[in-house]
Design a protein around this motif. Sequence first.
Motif, PDB file in Angstrom:
ATOM      1  N   TRP A 154       0.859  -1.186   0.000  1.00 26.45           N
ATOM      2  CA  TRP A 154       0.000   0.000   0.000  1.00 26.45           C
ATOM      3  C   TRP A 154       0.889   1.227   0.000  1.00 26.45           C
ATOM      4  CZ3 TRP A 154      -1.685   3.528   4.165  1.00 26.45           C
ATOM      5  CH2 TRP A 154      -0.881   3.449   5.312  1.00 26.45           C
ATOM      6  N   PHE A 155       0.390   2.306  -0.565  1.00 27.20           N
ATOM      7  CA  PHE A 155       1.171   3.539  -0.620  1.00 27.20           C
ATOM      8  C   PHE A 155       0.234   4.719  -0.767  1.00 27.20           C
ATOM      9  CE2 PHE A 155       0.940   1.777  -4.892  1.00 27.20           C
ATOM     10  CZ  PHE A 155       0.580   2.847  -5.682  1.00 27.20           C
ATOM     11  N   SER A 156       0.771   5.900  -0.550  1.00 32.78           N
ATOM     12  CA  SER A 156      -0.027   7.124  -0.584  1.00 32.78           C
ATOM     13  C   SER A 156       0.279   7.934  -1.841  1.00 32.78           C
ATOM     14  CB  SER A 156       0.269   7.974   0.652  1.00 32.78           C
ATOM     15  OG  SER A 156      -0.435   9.202   0.592  1.00 32.78           O
ATOM     16  N   GLU A 157      -0.743   8.573  -2.370  1.00 27.94           N
ATOM     17  CA  GLU A 157      -0.600   9.510  -3.482  1.00 27.94           C
ATOM     18  C   GLU A 157      -1.000  10.897  -2.978  1.00 27.94           C
ATOM     19  OE1 GLU A 157      -2.721  10.506  -7.785  1.00 27.94           O
ATOM     20  OE2 GLU A 157      -2.648   8.421  -7.068  1.00 27.94           O
ATOM     21  N   VAL A 158      -0.064  11.828  -3.021  1.00 28.20           N
ATOM     22  CA  VAL A 158      -0.280  13.169  -2.477  1.00 28.20           C
ATOM     23  C   VAL A 158      -0.182  14.202  -3.594  1.00 28.20           C
ATOM     24  CG1 VAL A 158       0.558  14.911  -0.861  1.00 28.20           C
ATOM     25  CG2 VAL A 158       0.681  12.479  -0.246  1.00 28.20           C
ATOM     26  N   SER A 159      -1.252  14.957  -3.770  1.00 27.42           N
ATOM     27  CA  SER A 159      -1.241  16.058  -4.742  1.00 27.42           C
ATOM     28  C   SER A 159      -0.892  17.342  -4.005  1.00 27.42           C
ATOM     29  CB  SER A 159      -2.610  16.197  -5.411  1.00 27.42           C
ATOM     30  OG  SER A 159      -2.929  15.032  -6.141  1.00 27.42           O
ATOM     31  N   ALA A 160       0.094  18.049  -4.515  1.00 30.41           N
ATOM     32  CA  ALA A 160       0.568  19.255  -3.838  1.00 30.41           C
ATOM     33  C   ALA A 160       0.862  20.354  -4.860  1.00 30.41           C
ATOM     34  CB  ALA A 160       1.818  18.950  -3.023  1.00 30.41           C
ATOM     35  N   LEU A 161       0.959  21.567  -4.354  1.00 28.36           N
ATOM     36  CA  LEU A 161       1.332  22.702  -5.192  1.00 28.36           C
ATOM     37  C   LEU A 161       2.738  23.164  -4.819  1.00 28.36           C
ATOM     38  CD1 LEU A 161      -1.891  24.905  -5.338  1.00 28.36           C
ATOM     39  CD2 LEU A 161      -0.966  23.429  -7.137  1.00 28.36           C
ATOM     40  N   PHE A 162       3.553  23.379  -5.835  1.00 26.18           N
ATOM     41  CA  PHE A 162       4.901  23.914  -5.662  1.00 26.18           C
ATOM     42  C   PHE A 162       5.066  25.104  -6.599  1.00 26.18           C
ATOM     43  CE2 PHE A 162       5.341  19.764  -3.921  1.00 26.18           C
ATOM     44  CZ  PHE A 162       6.476  19.743  -3.108  1.00 26.18           C
ATOM     45  N   THR A 163       5.993  25.961  -6.284  1.00 27.80           N
ATOM     46  CA  THR A 163       6.378  27.030  -7.197  1.00 27.80           C
ATOM     47  C   THR A 163       7.673  26.622  -7.877  1.00 27.80           C
ATOM     48  OG1 THR A 163       5.349  28.755  -5.839  1.00 27.80           O
ATOM     49  CG2 THR A 163       7.022  29.457  -7.421  1.00 27.80           C
ATOM     50  N   TYR A 164       7.661  26.607  -9.212  1.00 27.97           N
ATOM     51  CA  TYR A 164       8.836  26.198  -9.990  1.00 27.97           C
ATOM     52  C   TYR A 164       9.244  27.347 -10.899  1.00 27.97           C
ATOM     53  CZ  TYR A 164      11.701  23.540 -13.329  1.00 27.97           C
ATOM     54  OH  TYR A 164      12.733  23.081 -14.129  1.00 27.97           O
TER      55      TYR A 164
END
Length: 279
Positions: free
Chosen positions: A117-127
């Motif tokens: 099992w594993f986690s999927e994390v949606s995040a916002l970054f500034t690139y």
Amino acid sequence: MRKLILSILVLVLSLELAPGQGLYSPGSPKDDGRFAASTKQVNQFFRRFNAEESVDGTKRYYEGDALYRDRELRGKFISVLFDNETSGISNELKREFMGEVLSEIMPQYINFHRDGWFSEVSALFTYRGKQEKVTLFLKIQPEGLGYEWVIDKVVFEPFKDIFNKPEGDAKGFLHPLSHELGFMNLRKAFQDSDTPEAFTPKEYQPDYLTLFLYEMKRGNIRFETIQDVKFHFFQINNWYFELNQFNRPGFNTGWLISNLVKLQPGDRETLLRYIYDQK
């Protein structure tokens, strides 16, 4: 005494089910607020799936307790751990899944500390001054006397087309006699070409996580916020399910199974590729 306690519990729980629902029938039970109350934490999802806590969630069950991993209790719990409002998972598929999980001969459980099992994390970054969505995949690993979450993979749109290896006649190559020239023609790969990845082995796969961390260390990527979290489970033999959090009125809320797939040979690998490449 154990049989008496179990009989009373089953009687109480059965009163909470809507008319026509069997012991292991998935659905939306009528509830007085105790049994199908929101599964507020992922850890509680594990305990409910395995029947390792009481109906009202006030008591943990451990090995040796009368109702620890009790089959009847598990059936009641699992039936309310599905998203019954929006997922579209058929009752037939739920019943088949529950039948295998609750097998009297070989029941199956989920384990927080086990692979699969594993986690999927949606995040916002500034690139480089622009806001970008990043998908991080995290897994649990042993650390010292305990465990820790670690970032295992990353999907980042600005990186996806960086290493598009040319194919066919468009692909540059080093002549098989290049060694006789002391590999002086490496100039072709490093100076004259804008696709140096063309000169790598067929099985070469870019390490986007390393590239992501490198850009972060250089100050080009900055974390902003988390948008969404979900979990992918492959711990039940020949099954996959996705766990999402639902915040809505009623009792069918919290961490619930939102997607359920019965796997055939080879499906696991195909599904993993889809999960990692879908963004």
